[in-house]
Design a protein around this motif. Structure first.
Motif, PDB file in Angstrom:
ATOM      1  N   LYS B 192       0.869  -1.173   0.000  1.00  0.00           N
ATOM      2  CA  LYS B 192       0.000   0.000   0.000  1.00  0.00           C
ATOM      3  C   LYS B 192       0.907   1.225   0.000  1.00  0.00           C
ATOM      4  O   LYS B 192       1.671   1.435   0.939  1.00  0.00           O
ATOM      5  CB  LYS B 192      -0.871  -0.018   1.253  1.00  0.00           C
ATOM      6  CG  LYS B 192      -1.876   1.117   1.325  1.00  0.00           C
ATOM      7  CD  LYS B 192      -2.603   1.062   2.667  1.00  0.00           C
ATOM      8  CE  LYS B 192      -3.700   2.107   2.682  1.00  0.00           C
ATOM      9  NZ  LYS B 192      -4.112   2.411   4.052  1.00  0.00           N
ATOM     10  N   GLY B 196      -1.239   3.953  -4.580  1.00  0.00           N
ATOM     11  CA  GLY B 196      -2.314   2.966  -4.593  1.00  0.00           C
ATOM     12  C   GLY B 196      -1.866   1.634  -4.038  1.00  0.00           C
ATOM     13  O   GLY B 196      -0.778   1.512  -3.478  1.00  0.00           O
ATOM     14  N   THR B 214      -8.219  -7.622  -9.181  1.00  0.00           N
ATOM     15  CA  THR B 214      -9.465  -7.680  -8.420  1.00  0.00           C
ATOM     16  C   THR B 214      -9.184  -7.485  -6.924  1.00  0.00           C
ATOM     17  O   THR B 214      -9.944  -6.804  -6.226  1.00  0.00           O
ATOM     18  CB  THR B 214     -10.191  -9.025  -8.621  1.00  0.00           C
ATOM     19  OG1 THR B 214      -9.257 -10.085  -8.356  1.00  0.00           O
ATOM     20  CG2 THR B 214     -10.725  -9.164 -10.042  1.00  0.00           C
ATOM     21  N   GLU B 216      -6.489  -5.945  -5.733  1.00  0.00           N
ATOM     22  CA  GLU B 216      -6.026  -4.556  -5.593  1.00  0.00           C
ATOM     23  C   GLU B 216      -7.222  -3.619  -5.406  1.00  0.00           C
ATOM     24  O   GLU B 216      -7.218  -2.745  -4.531  1.00  0.00           O
ATOM     25  CB  GLU B 216      -5.224  -4.125  -6.828  1.00  0.00           C
ATOM     26  CG  GLU B 216      -3.869  -4.810  -6.916  1.00  0.00           C
ATOM     27  CD  GLU B 216      -3.063  -4.395  -8.151  1.00  0.00           C
ATOM     28  OE1 GLU B 216      -3.600  -3.647  -9.003  1.00  0.00           O
ATOM     29  OE2 GLU B 216      -1.904  -4.826  -8.252  1.00  0.00           O
ATOM     30  N   ALA B 217      -8.259  -3.813  -6.234  1.00  0.00           N
ATOM     31  CA  ALA B 217      -9.430  -2.946  -6.159  1.00  0.00           C
ATOM     32  C   ALA B 217     -10.126  -3.111  -4.809  1.00  0.00           C
ATOM     33  O   ALA B 217     -10.522  -2.122  -4.165  1.00  0.00           O
ATOM     34  CB  ALA B 217     -10.394  -3.268  -7.302  1.00  0.00           C
ATOM     35  N   ALA B 218     -10.234  -4.370  -4.363  1.00  0.00           N
ATOM     36  CA  ALA B 218     -10.909  -4.633  -3.085  1.00  0.00           C
ATOM     37  C   ALA B 218     -10.135  -3.990  -1.926  1.00  0.00           C
ATOM     38  O   ALA B 218     -10.726  -3.400  -1.020  1.00  0.00           O
ATOM     39  CB  ALA B 218     -11.047  -6.134  -2.868  1.00  0.00           C
ATOM     40  N   ALA B 220      -7.992  -1.471  -2.187  1.00  0.00           N
ATOM     41  CA  ALA B 220      -7.985  -0.009  -2.337  1.00  0.00           C
ATOM     42  C   ALA B 220      -9.255   0.571  -1.724  1.00  0.00           C
ATOM     43  O   ALA B 220      -9.231   1.630  -1.093  1.00  0.00           O
ATOM     44  CB  ALA B 220      -7.863   0.376  -3.804  1.00  0.00           C
ATOM     45  N   ALA B 221     -10.358  -0.167  -1.873  1.00  0.00           N
ATOM     46  CA  ALA B 221     -11.634   0.294  -1.309  1.00  0.00           C
ATOM     47  C   ALA B 221     -11.638   0.133   0.209  1.00  0.00           C
ATOM     48  O   ALA B 221     -12.151   0.977   0.933  1.00  0.00           O
ATOM     49  CB  ALA B 221     -12.790  -0.487  -1.934  1.00  0.00           C
ATOM     50  N   ASP B 222     -11.048  -0.969   0.675  1.00  0.00           N
ATOM     51  CA  ASP B 222     -11.022  -1.233   2.118  1.00  0.00           C
ATOM     52  C   ASP B 222      -9.807  -2.095   2.448  1.00  0.00           C
ATOM     53  O   ASP B 222      -9.788  -3.297   2.154  1.00  0.00           O
ATOM     54  CB  ASP B 222     -12.324  -1.954   2.522  1.00  0.00           C
ATOM     55  CG  ASP B 222     -12.329  -2.293   4.011  1.00  0.00           C
ATOM     56  OD1 ASP B 222     -11.506  -1.726   4.768  1.00  0.00           O
ATOM     57  OD2 ASP B 222     -13.154  -3.144   4.408  1.00  0.00           O
ATOM     58  N   TRP B 223      -8.787  -1.475   3.033  1.00  0.00           N
ATOM     59  CA  TRP B 223      -7.558  -2.204   3.396  1.00  0.00           C
ATOM     60  C   TRP B 223      -7.847  -3.044   4.639  1.00  0.00           C
ATOM     61  O   TRP B 223      -7.629  -2.623   5.766  1.00  0.00           O
ATOM     62  CB  TRP B 223      -6.416  -1.220   3.632  1.00  0.00           C
ATOM     63  CG  TRP B 223      -5.133  -1.897   4.017  1.00  0.00           C
ATOM     64  CD1 TRP B 223      -4.677  -2.131   5.281  1.00  0.00           C
ATOM     65  CD2 TRP B 223      -4.131  -2.422   3.136  1.00  0.00           C
ATOM     66  NE1 TRP B 223      -3.466  -2.776   5.240  1.00  0.00           N
ATOM     67  CE2 TRP B 223      -3.104  -2.972   3.941  1.00  0.00           C
ATOM     68  CE3 TRP B 223      -4.008  -2.494   1.741  1.00  0.00           C
ATOM     69  CZ2 TRP B 223      -1.960  -3.572   3.392  1.00  0.00           C
ATOM     70  CZ3 TRP B 223      -2.872  -3.090   1.210  1.00  0.00           C
ATOM     71  CH2 TRP B 223      -1.868  -3.622   2.030  1.00  0.00           C
ATOM     72  N   SER B 224      -8.364  -4.238   4.407  1.00  0.00           N
ATOM     73  CA  SER B 224      -8.716  -5.113   5.529  1.00  0.00           C
ATOM     74  C   SER B 224      -8.473  -6.556   5.107  1.00  0.00           C
ATOM     75  O   SER B 224      -8.617  -6.912   3.929  1.00  0.00           O
ATOM     76  CB  SER B 224     -10.196  -4.891   5.886  1.00  0.00           C
ATOM     77  OG  SER B 224     -10.821  -6.120   6.147  1.00  0.00           O
ATOM     78  N   SER B 227     -11.069  -8.180   2.896  1.00  0.00           N
ATOM     79  CA  SER B 227     -11.381  -7.673   1.557  1.00  0.00           C
ATOM     80  C   SER B 227     -11.083  -8.641   0.408  1.00  0.00           C
ATOM     81  O   SER B 227     -11.866  -8.727  -0.537  1.00  0.00           O
ATOM     82  CB  SER B 227     -10.663  -6.344   1.317  1.00  0.00           C
ATOM     83  OG  SER B 227     -11.177  -5.360   2.180  1.00  0.00           O
TER      84      SER B 227
END
Lengths: 163, 265
Positions: B192, B196, B214, B216-218, B220-224, B227
Protein backbone atom coordinates in the motif's frame (compact mmCIF):
# COMPACT_ATOMS: atom_id res chain seq x y z
CA UNK A 1 42.44 -29.14 -14.94
CA UNK A 2 42.53 -26.14 -12.64
CA UNK A 3 44.60 -25.82 -9.50
CA UNK A 4 42.38 -24.83 -6.60
CA UNK A 5 43.93 -23.47 -3.43
CA UNK A 6 41.89 -22.74 -0.34
CA UNK A 7 42.27 -22.63 3.41
CA UNK A 8 40.62 -25.67 4.95
CA UNK A 9 40.35 -25.96 8.72
CA UNK A 10 43.11 -23.39 9.09
CA UNK A 11 45.55 -25.01 6.66
CA UNK A 12 46.32 -23.93 3.10
CA UNK A 13 45.45 -26.86 0.86
CA UNK A 14 45.34 -27.29 -2.88
CA UNK A 15 44.42 -29.81 -5.52
CA UNK A 16 43.79 -30.14 -9.23
CA UNK A 17 40.27 -30.60 -10.51
CA UNK A 18 37.95 -29.99 -13.44
CA UNK A 19 36.05 -26.72 -13.35
CA UNK A 20 32.85 -28.76 -12.99
CA UNK A 21 34.03 -30.55 -9.83
CA UNK A 22 31.73 -29.89 -6.90
CA UNK A 23 33.27 -28.58 -3.70
CA UNK A 24 32.07 -31.64 -1.76
CA UNK A 25 33.85 -34.01 -4.13
CA UNK A 26 36.99 -31.89 -4.00
CA UNK A 27 36.96 -31.96 -0.20
CA UNK A 28 36.35 -35.68 -0.01
CA UNK A 29 38.39 -36.99 -2.91
CA UNK A 30 41.21 -34.48 -3.39
CA UNK A 31 41.72 -33.42 0.20
CA UNK A 32 40.76 -36.76 1.76
CA UNK A 33 38.37 -35.17 4.27
CA UNK A 34 35.49 -37.62 4.15
CA UNK A 35 33.56 -36.33 7.14
CA UNK A 36 31.49 -34.16 4.79
CA UNK A 37 28.85 -36.41 3.24
CA UNK A 38 26.97 -36.58 -0.04
CA UNK A 39 23.42 -37.48 0.83
CA UNK A 40 20.94 -36.60 -1.87
CA UNK A 41 22.78 -35.06 -4.82
CA UNK A 42 19.76 -32.79 -5.33
CA UNK A 43 20.65 -29.93 -2.95
CA UNK A 44 18.01 -30.87 -0.41
CA UNK A 45 19.45 -32.95 2.40
CA UNK A 46 22.24 -30.82 3.90
CA UNK A 47 24.59 -33.74 4.72
CA UNK A 48 27.27 -31.79 2.80
CA UNK A 49 27.06 -28.54 4.79
CA UNK A 50 30.41 -26.83 5.38
CA UNK A 51 31.25 -23.24 6.27
CA UNK A 52 32.49 -21.08 3.41
CA UNK A 53 34.04 -17.84 4.64
CA UNK A 54 32.15 -18.32 7.89
CA UNK A 55 28.71 -19.10 6.45
CA UNK A 56 27.00 -22.47 6.16
CA UNK A 57 26.60 -23.64 2.57
CA UNK A 58 25.75 -26.85 0.75
CA UNK A 59 29.05 -27.98 -0.71
CA UNK A 60 27.25 -30.16 -3.27
CA UNK A 61 25.86 -27.02 -4.89
CA UNK A 62 29.07 -25.07 -5.23
CA UNK A 63 31.94 -25.70 -7.59
CA UNK A 64 35.37 -26.15 -6.06
CA UNK A 65 36.64 -23.35 -8.33
CA UNK A 66 34.03 -21.00 -6.87
CA UNK A 67 35.55 -21.58 -3.45
CA UNK A 68 39.16 -21.00 -4.59
CA UNK A 69 40.87 -18.51 -2.29
CA UNK A 70 38.20 -18.88 0.36
CA UNK A 71 38.25 -20.26 3.87
CA UNK A 72 36.40 -23.52 4.40
CA UNK A 73 35.61 -25.24 7.68
CA UNK A 74 34.50 -28.85 7.64
CA UNK A 75 33.33 -31.17 10.40
CA UNK A 76 36.96 -32.23 10.89
CA UNK A 77 37.90 -28.66 11.80
CA UNK A 78 35.63 -27.71 14.68
CA UNK A 79 36.87 -29.80 17.62
CA UNK A 80 39.59 -28.48 19.90
CA UNK A 81 42.72 -30.43 20.83
CA UNK A 82 41.38 -33.79 21.97
CA UNK A 83 38.08 -32.24 22.93
CA UNK A 84 34.74 -32.26 21.14
CA UNK A 85 33.14 -28.99 20.07
CA UNK A 86 30.22 -28.22 22.45
CA UNK A 87 27.76 -29.00 19.62
CA UNK A 88 29.39 -32.39 19.02
CA UNK A 89 29.35 -33.08 22.76
CA UNK A 90 25.66 -32.17 22.96
CA UNK A 91 24.79 -34.48 20.04
CA UNK A 92 26.57 -37.23 21.96
CA UNK A 93 24.88 -36.47 25.29
CA UNK A 94 21.38 -36.09 23.84
CA UNK A 95 21.71 -38.92 21.33
CA UNK A 96 21.16 -36.49 18.45
CA UNK A 97 21.88 -39.17 15.89
CA UNK A 98 20.85 -42.64 14.94
CA UNK A 99 22.66 -43.82 11.81
CA UNK A 100 24.86 -40.71 11.85
CA UNK A 101 24.87 -40.03 8.13
CA UNK A 102 23.29 -36.58 8.38
CA UNK A 103 25.24 -35.68 11.53
CA UNK A 104 28.19 -33.77 9.99
CA UNK A 105 25.75 -31.49 8.18
CA UNK A 106 23.52 -31.15 11.24
CA UNK A 107 26.48 -30.20 13.45
CA UNK A 108 27.86 -27.67 10.97
CA UNK A 109 24.38 -26.20 10.59
CA UNK A 110 23.96 -25.98 14.36
CA UNK A 111 27.32 -24.24 14.82
CA UNK A 112 26.36 -21.65 12.18
CA UNK A 113 22.86 -21.22 13.62
CA UNK A 114 24.10 -20.64 17.18
CA UNK A 115 26.68 -18.12 15.94
CA UNK A 116 24.10 -16.17 13.93
CA UNK A 117 21.42 -16.06 16.59
CA UNK A 118 23.82 -15.05 19.33
CA UNK A 119 22.23 -17.34 21.86
CA UNK A 120 18.69 -16.20 21.17
CA UNK A 121 17.35 -19.61 20.14
CA UNK A 122 14.13 -21.42 20.91
CA UNK A 123 12.70 -24.69 19.67
CA UNK A 124 10.66 -23.05 16.93
CA UNK A 125 13.69 -21.18 15.57
CA UNK A 126 15.86 -24.30 15.67
CA UNK A 127 13.28 -26.29 13.72
CA UNK A 128 12.94 -23.49 11.16
CA UNK A 129 16.72 -23.24 10.83
CA UNK A 130 16.93 -27.01 10.23
CA UNK A 131 14.81 -26.62 7.07
CA UNK A 132 17.78 -27.44 4.89
CA UNK A 133 18.86 -30.60 6.72
CA UNK A 134 17.11 -33.93 6.43
CA UNK A 135 17.48 -36.83 8.89
CA UNK A 136 15.96 -39.95 7.37
CA UNK A 137 16.05 -41.74 10.70
CA UNK A 138 13.63 -38.89 11.60
CA UNK A 139 15.57 -38.22 14.78
CA UNK A 140 14.75 -34.53 14.81
CA UNK A 141 13.52 -34.42 18.37
CA UNK A 142 16.89 -35.27 19.88
CA UNK A 143 18.71 -33.13 17.32
CA UNK A 144 16.67 -30.10 18.41
CA UNK A 145 17.36 -30.97 22.07
CA UNK A 146 21.08 -31.22 21.32
CA UNK A 147 21.19 -27.87 19.52
CA UNK A 148 19.34 -26.12 22.33
CA UNK A 149 21.60 -27.72 24.95
CA UNK A 150 24.74 -26.76 23.03
CA UNK A 151 23.41 -23.22 22.72
CA UNK A 152 22.87 -23.04 26.49
CA UNK A 153 26.33 -24.44 27.13
CA UNK A 154 28.00 -22.03 24.74
CA UNK A 155 26.12 -19.00 26.08
CA UNK A 156 27.05 -20.02 29.62
CA UNK A 157 30.70 -20.27 28.61
CA UNK A 158 30.48 -16.89 26.87
CA UNK A 159 28.92 -15.31 29.98
CA UNK A 160 31.63 -16.78 32.18
CA UNK A 161 34.33 -15.52 29.85
CA UNK A 162 32.74 -12.06 29.96
CA UNK A 163 32.74 -12.08 33.76
CA UNK B 1 27.41 -32.31 -15.03
CA UNK B 2 28.79 -31.59 -18.48
CA UNK B 3 32.21 -29.94 -18.74
CA UNK B 4 32.32 -26.18 -18.36
CA UNK B 5 34.96 -23.46 -18.05
CA UNK B 6 34.94 -21.16 -15.05
CA UNK B 7 35.81 -17.47 -15.14
CA UNK B 8 35.87 -15.15 -12.14
CA UNK B 9 34.98 -11.56 -12.99
CA UNK B 10 36.16 -8.73 -10.77
CA UNK B 11 34.08 -5.95 -12.35
CA UNK B 12 30.76 -5.57 -14.15
CA UNK B 13 32.57 -4.61 -17.37
CA UNK B 14 34.78 -7.67 -17.18
CA UNK B 15 31.76 -9.91 -16.60
CA UNK B 16 29.83 -8.46 -19.54
CA UNK B 17 32.88 -8.72 -21.81
CA UNK B 18 33.48 -12.32 -20.78
CA UNK B 19 29.85 -13.13 -21.41
CA UNK B 20 29.85 -11.51 -24.84
CA UNK B 21 32.86 -13.54 -25.91
CA UNK B 22 31.18 -16.84 -24.96
CA UNK B 23 27.94 -17.44 -26.85
CA UNK B 24 26.98 -20.46 -24.77
CA UNK B 25 28.15 -18.94 -21.49
CA UNK B 26 26.02 -18.06 -18.48
CA UNK B 27 26.40 -15.74 -15.54
CA UNK B 28 26.83 -17.57 -12.25
CA UNK B 29 25.58 -15.67 -9.22
CA UNK B 30 24.78 -17.74 -6.13
CA UNK B 31 24.25 -20.78 -8.36
CA UNK B 32 21.45 -22.16 -6.21
CA UNK B 33 19.37 -22.88 -9.31
CA UNK B 34 22.03 -23.01 -12.01
CA UNK B 35 24.40 -25.52 -10.38
CA UNK B 36 21.49 -27.80 -9.45
CA UNK B 37 20.20 -27.58 -13.03
CA UNK B 38 23.66 -28.34 -14.42
CA UNK B 39 23.97 -31.35 -12.11
CA UNK B 40 20.79 -32.71 -13.67
CA UNK B 41 22.22 -31.98 -17.13
CA UNK B 42 19.27 -29.73 -17.86
CA UNK B 43 21.68 -26.86 -18.49
CA UNK B 44 25.10 -27.13 -20.10
CA UNK B 45 26.73 -23.71 -20.34
CA UNK B 46 30.14 -23.81 -22.03
CA UNK B 47 31.40 -21.12 -19.67
CA UNK B 48 30.42 -19.77 -16.28
CA UNK B 49 31.11 -16.16 -15.38
CA UNK B 50 31.16 -15.90 -11.59
CA UNK B 51 29.67 -12.66 -10.24
CA UNK B 52 30.24 -13.31 -6.53
CA UNK B 53 33.52 -11.44 -6.39
CA UNK B 54 32.32 -8.18 -7.94
CA UNK B 55 32.14 -5.73 -5.04
CA UNK B 56 29.97 -3.28 -7.00
CA UNK B 57 27.19 -5.88 -7.25
CA UNK B 58 26.94 -6.38 -3.51
CA UNK B 59 25.41 -4.42 -0.71
CA UNK B 60 22.29 -2.57 0.33
CA UNK B 61 21.73 1.17 0.60
CA UNK B 62 18.68 2.82 2.13
CA UNK B 63 18.35 6.53 1.45
CA UNK B 64 15.19 7.88 3.03
CA UNK B 65 12.60 5.52 1.64
CA UNK B 66 14.60 4.48 -1.40
CA UNK B 67 16.03 0.98 -1.10
CA UNK B 68 18.73 -0.26 -3.46
CA UNK B 69 19.92 -3.85 -3.32
CA UNK B 70 22.93 -4.98 -5.36
CA UNK B 71 22.29 -7.88 -7.75
CA UNK B 72 24.78 -10.24 -6.08
CA UNK B 73 23.49 -9.58 -2.56
CA UNK B 74 22.59 -12.90 -0.90
CA UNK B 75 19.12 -13.47 0.54
CA UNK B 76 20.58 -13.79 4.05
CA UNK B 77 21.93 -10.22 3.86
CA UNK B 78 18.53 -8.85 2.84
CA UNK B 79 16.82 -10.91 5.57
CA UNK B 80 19.14 -9.52 8.25
CA UNK B 81 19.43 -5.91 7.05
CA UNK B 82 18.35 -3.59 9.87
CA UNK B 83 18.24 -0.66 7.44
CA UNK B 84 15.79 -2.41 5.12
CA UNK B 85 13.77 -3.75 8.04
CA UNK B 86 13.30 -0.19 9.29
CA UNK B 87 11.52 0.90 6.10
CA UNK B 88 10.19 -2.29 4.47
CA UNK B 89 10.22 -5.32 6.81
CA UNK B 90 8.15 -7.36 4.34
CA UNK B 91 11.11 -7.79 1.99
CA UNK B 92 13.25 -9.05 4.90
CA UNK B 93 10.52 -11.53 5.85
CA UNK B 94 10.29 -12.69 2.25
CA UNK B 95 14.06 -13.17 2.00
CA UNK B 96 14.04 -15.15 5.25
CA UNK B 97 11.48 -17.58 3.74
CA UNK B 98 13.50 -18.47 0.63
CA UNK B 99 14.87 -22.02 0.57
CA UNK B 100 16.85 -22.79 3.71
CA UNK B 101 19.69 -21.05 5.59
CA UNK B 102 22.41 -22.52 3.37
CA UNK B 103 20.62 -21.52 0.18
CA UNK B 104 20.09 -18.02 1.58
CA UNK B 105 23.83 -17.69 2.19
CA UNK B 106 24.54 -18.21 -1.51
CA UNK B 107 21.43 -17.35 -3.54
CA UNK B 108 21.12 -13.75 -4.72
CA UNK B 109 18.33 -11.35 -5.59
CA UNK B 110 19.75 -10.70 -9.05
CA UNK B 111 19.96 -14.41 -9.78
CA UNK B 112 16.43 -14.99 -8.55
CA UNK B 113 14.80 -12.32 -10.70
CA UNK B 114 16.93 -13.01 -13.78
CA UNK B 115 15.89 -16.66 -13.60
CA UNK B 116 12.23 -15.67 -13.02
CA UNK B 117 11.13 -19.06 -11.77
CA UNK B 118 7.31 -18.93 -11.75
CA UNK B 119 7.36 -20.03 -8.10
CA UNK B 120 10.19 -17.77 -6.87
CA UNK B 121 9.48 -15.20 -4.17
CA UNK B 122 11.31 -12.06 -5.26
CA UNK B 123 9.42 -11.50 -8.54
CA UNK B 124 6.19 -10.98 -6.55
CA UNK B 125 7.88 -8.38 -4.35
CA UNK B 126 9.45 -6.57 -7.30
CA UNK B 127 6.13 -6.35 -9.12
CA UNK B 128 4.09 -5.29 -6.07
CA UNK B 129 6.70 -2.71 -5.04
CA UNK B 130 6.86 -1.32 -8.60
CA UNK B 131 10.62 -1.84 -8.38
CA UNK B 132 13.13 -0.81 -11.00
CA UNK B 133 15.50 -3.48 -12.27
CA UNK B 134 18.87 -1.91 -13.01
CA UNK B 135 21.14 -3.61 -15.53
CA UNK B 136 24.56 -2.92 -17.01
CA UNK B 137 22.87 -0.93 -19.78
CA UNK B 138 19.45 0.41 -18.69
CA UNK B 139 16.67 0.52 -16.10
CA UNK B 140 13.62 -1.67 -16.53
CA UNK B 141 10.35 -1.30 -14.61
CA UNK B 142 9.35 -4.59 -12.94
CA UNK B 143 6.08 -4.36 -14.88
CA UNK B 144 8.02 -4.86 -18.12
CA UNK B 145 10.75 -7.10 -16.73
CA UNK B 146 8.90 -10.34 -15.98
CA UNK B 147 7.57 -11.57 -19.31
CA UNK B 148 6.69 -15.25 -18.79
CA UNK B 149 7.83 -18.58 -17.38
CA UNK B 150 11.59 -18.23 -16.82
CA UNK B 151 11.42 -15.33 -19.31
CA UNK B 152 12.48 -11.74 -18.72
CA UNK B 153 13.09 -8.60 -20.74
CA UNK B 154 16.85 -9.13 -20.37
CA UNK B 155 18.74 -9.16 -23.64
CA UNK B 156 21.45 -11.69 -24.42
CA UNK B 157 24.32 -11.00 -22.03
CA UNK B 158 22.50 -8.25 -20.11
CA UNK B 159 23.38 -8.32 -16.42
CA UNK B 160 21.15 -7.33 -13.48
CA UNK B 161 23.33 -5.05 -11.35
CA UNK B 162 20.75 -3.93 -8.76
CA UNK B 163 17.10 -3.43 -7.94
CA UNK B 164 15.63 -0.34 -6.39
CA UNK B 165 12.25 0.58 -5.00
CA UNK B 166 10.47 3.11 -2.83
CA UNK B 167 9.44 1.60 0.50
CA UNK B 168 5.64 1.65 0.64
CA UNK B 169 3.50 2.75 3.56
CA UNK B 170 2.68 -0.89 4.30
CA UNK B 171 3.64 -4.20 2.77
CA UNK B 172 3.29 -7.89 3.57
CA UNK B 173 4.08 -11.25 2.03
CA UNK B 174 2.49 -14.61 2.68
CA UNK B 175 3.40 -17.86 1.01
CA UNK B 176 1.88 -21.31 1.00
CA UNK B 177 5.06 -23.18 0.44
CA UNK B 178 5.82 -26.55 -0.96
CA UNK B 179 7.14 -28.38 2.12
CA UNK B 180 9.85 -30.16 0.12
CA UNK B 181 11.21 -27.44 -2.16
CA UNK B 182 10.18 -24.35 -0.09
CA UNK B 183 9.03 -22.75 -3.34
CA UNK B 184 5.69 -20.99 -3.37
CA UNK B 185 2.70 -23.10 -4.33
CA UNK B 186 1.13 -19.66 -4.08
CA UNK B 187 2.69 -16.50 -2.66
CA UNK B 188 1.11 -13.06 -2.48
CA UNK B 189 2.87 -9.75 -1.87
CA UNK B 190 0.66 -6.77 -1.00
CA UNK B 191 1.87 -3.16 -0.93
CA UNK B 192 0.00 0.00 0.00
CA UNK B 193 1.71 3.15 -1.20
CA UNK B 194 0.80 6.74 -2.04
CA UNK B 195 0.22 5.62 -5.62
CA UNK B 196 -2.31 2.97 -4.59
CA UNK B 197 -2.45 -0.70 -3.70
CA UNK B 198 -0.49 -3.29 -5.66
CA UNK B 199 -0.87 -7.04 -5.22
CA UNK B 200 1.40 -9.52 -6.99
CA UNK B 201 1.06 -13.30 -7.05
CA UNK B 202 3.79 -15.87 -7.57
CA UNK B 203 3.64 -19.66 -7.81
CA UNK B 204 0.14 -19.67 -9.22
CA UNK B 205 0.00 -17.97 -12.62
CA UNK B 206 0.30 -20.12 -15.73
CA UNK B 207 2.40 -17.34 -17.26
CA UNK B 208 4.44 -16.55 -14.15
CA UNK B 209 4.12 -13.70 -11.69
CA UNK B 210 1.08 -11.43 -12.17
CA UNK B 211 -0.85 -8.60 -10.55
CA UNK B 212 -4.22 -9.50 -9.03
CA UNK B 213 -6.27 -6.44 -10.05
CA UNK B 214 -9.47 -7.68 -8.42
CA UNK B 215 -7.73 -7.91 -5.04
CA UNK B 216 -6.03 -4.56 -5.59
CA UNK B 217 -9.43 -2.95 -6.16
CA UNK B 218 -10.91 -4.63 -3.09
CA UNK B 219 -8.00 -3.53 -0.89
CA UNK B 220 -7.98 -0.01 -2.34
CA UNK B 221 -11.63 0.29 -1.31
CA UNK B 222 -11.02 -1.23 2.12
CA UNK B 223 -7.56 -2.20 3.40
CA UNK B 224 -8.72 -5.11 5.53
CA UNK B 225 -7.82 -8.83 5.72
CA UNK B 226 -11.42 -9.67 4.80
CA UNK B 227 -11.38 -7.67 1.56
CA UNK B 228 -9.66 -10.23 -0.71
CA UNK B 229 -12.23 -12.89 0.23
CA UNK B 230 -14.85 -11.84 -2.31
CA UNK B 231 -12.40 -10.98 -5.11
CA UNK B 232 -12.78 -13.07 -8.20
CA UNK B 233 -9.70 -15.02 -9.36
CA UNK B 234 -10.11 -16.99 -12.58
CA UNK B 235 -8.62 -20.51 -12.31
CA UNK B 236 -8.32 -20.57 -16.12
CA UNK B 237 -5.23 -18.36 -15.79
CA UNK B 238 -3.60 -20.50 -13.10
CA UNK B 239 -1.28 -23.50 -13.02
CA UNK B 240 -2.44 -26.98 -12.19
CA UNK B 241 0.01 -29.66 -11.11
CA UNK B 242 0.46 -32.59 -8.72
CA UNK B 243 0.73 -30.18 -5.79
CA UNK B 244 -2.39 -28.10 -6.35
CA UNK B 245 -5.18 -27.70 -8.88
CA UNK B 246 -5.90 -24.33 -10.50
CA UNK B 247 -9.11 -24.04 -8.46
CA UNK B 248 -7.22 -24.67 -5.23
CA UNK B 249 -4.59 -22.10 -6.22
CA UNK B 250 -7.35 -19.56 -6.95
CA UNK B 251 -8.53 -19.99 -3.38
CA UNK B 252 -4.95 -19.83 -2.09
CA UNK B 253 -4.46 -16.46 -3.83
CA UNK B 254 -7.31 -15.01 -1.75
CA UNK B 255 -6.16 -16.68 1.46
CA UNK B 256 -2.50 -15.65 1.03
CA UNK B 257 -3.64 -12.10 0.21
CA UNK B 258 -5.57 -12.07 3.48
CA UNK B 259 -2.54 -13.32 5.42
CA UNK B 260 -0.27 -10.83 3.64
CA UNK B 261 -2.55 -7.95 4.70
CA UNK B 262 -2.46 -9.24 8.28
CA UNK B 263 1.35 -9.44 8.07
CA UNK B 264 1.47 -5.87 6.71
CA UNK B 265 -0.50 -4.69 9.73
Amino acid sequence: MTKVTLTVNGRAMSGECDDRTLLVHFIREKLGLTGTHVGCDTTQCGACVVHLDGRSVKSCSILAVQAAGSTVTTIEGIAGQGELHPVQAAFNTHHGLQCGFCTPGMVMTAVDMIARHGGDLDEHTVRHELDGNICRCTGYHNIVKAVLAANEEMQGAARQAAE
Amino acid sequence: MYATSYHRASSVDEAVNLRSSHDEGRYLSGGMTLIATMKQRLAAPSDLIDLRHIAALKGITVDGHTVRIGGATPHADVASSAAVRAVCPAICELAAMIGDPHVRHMGTIGGSIANNDPAADYPAAMLALAATIITDRREIPAEEFFTGLFETALEEGELVTAVSFEAPEKAGYAKFRNPASRYAITGVFVAKAAGGVRVAVTGAGSNGVFRAETIEAALAADWSPESPKAASIDPADLMSDMHASAEYRANLVRVMAKRAVIAAG
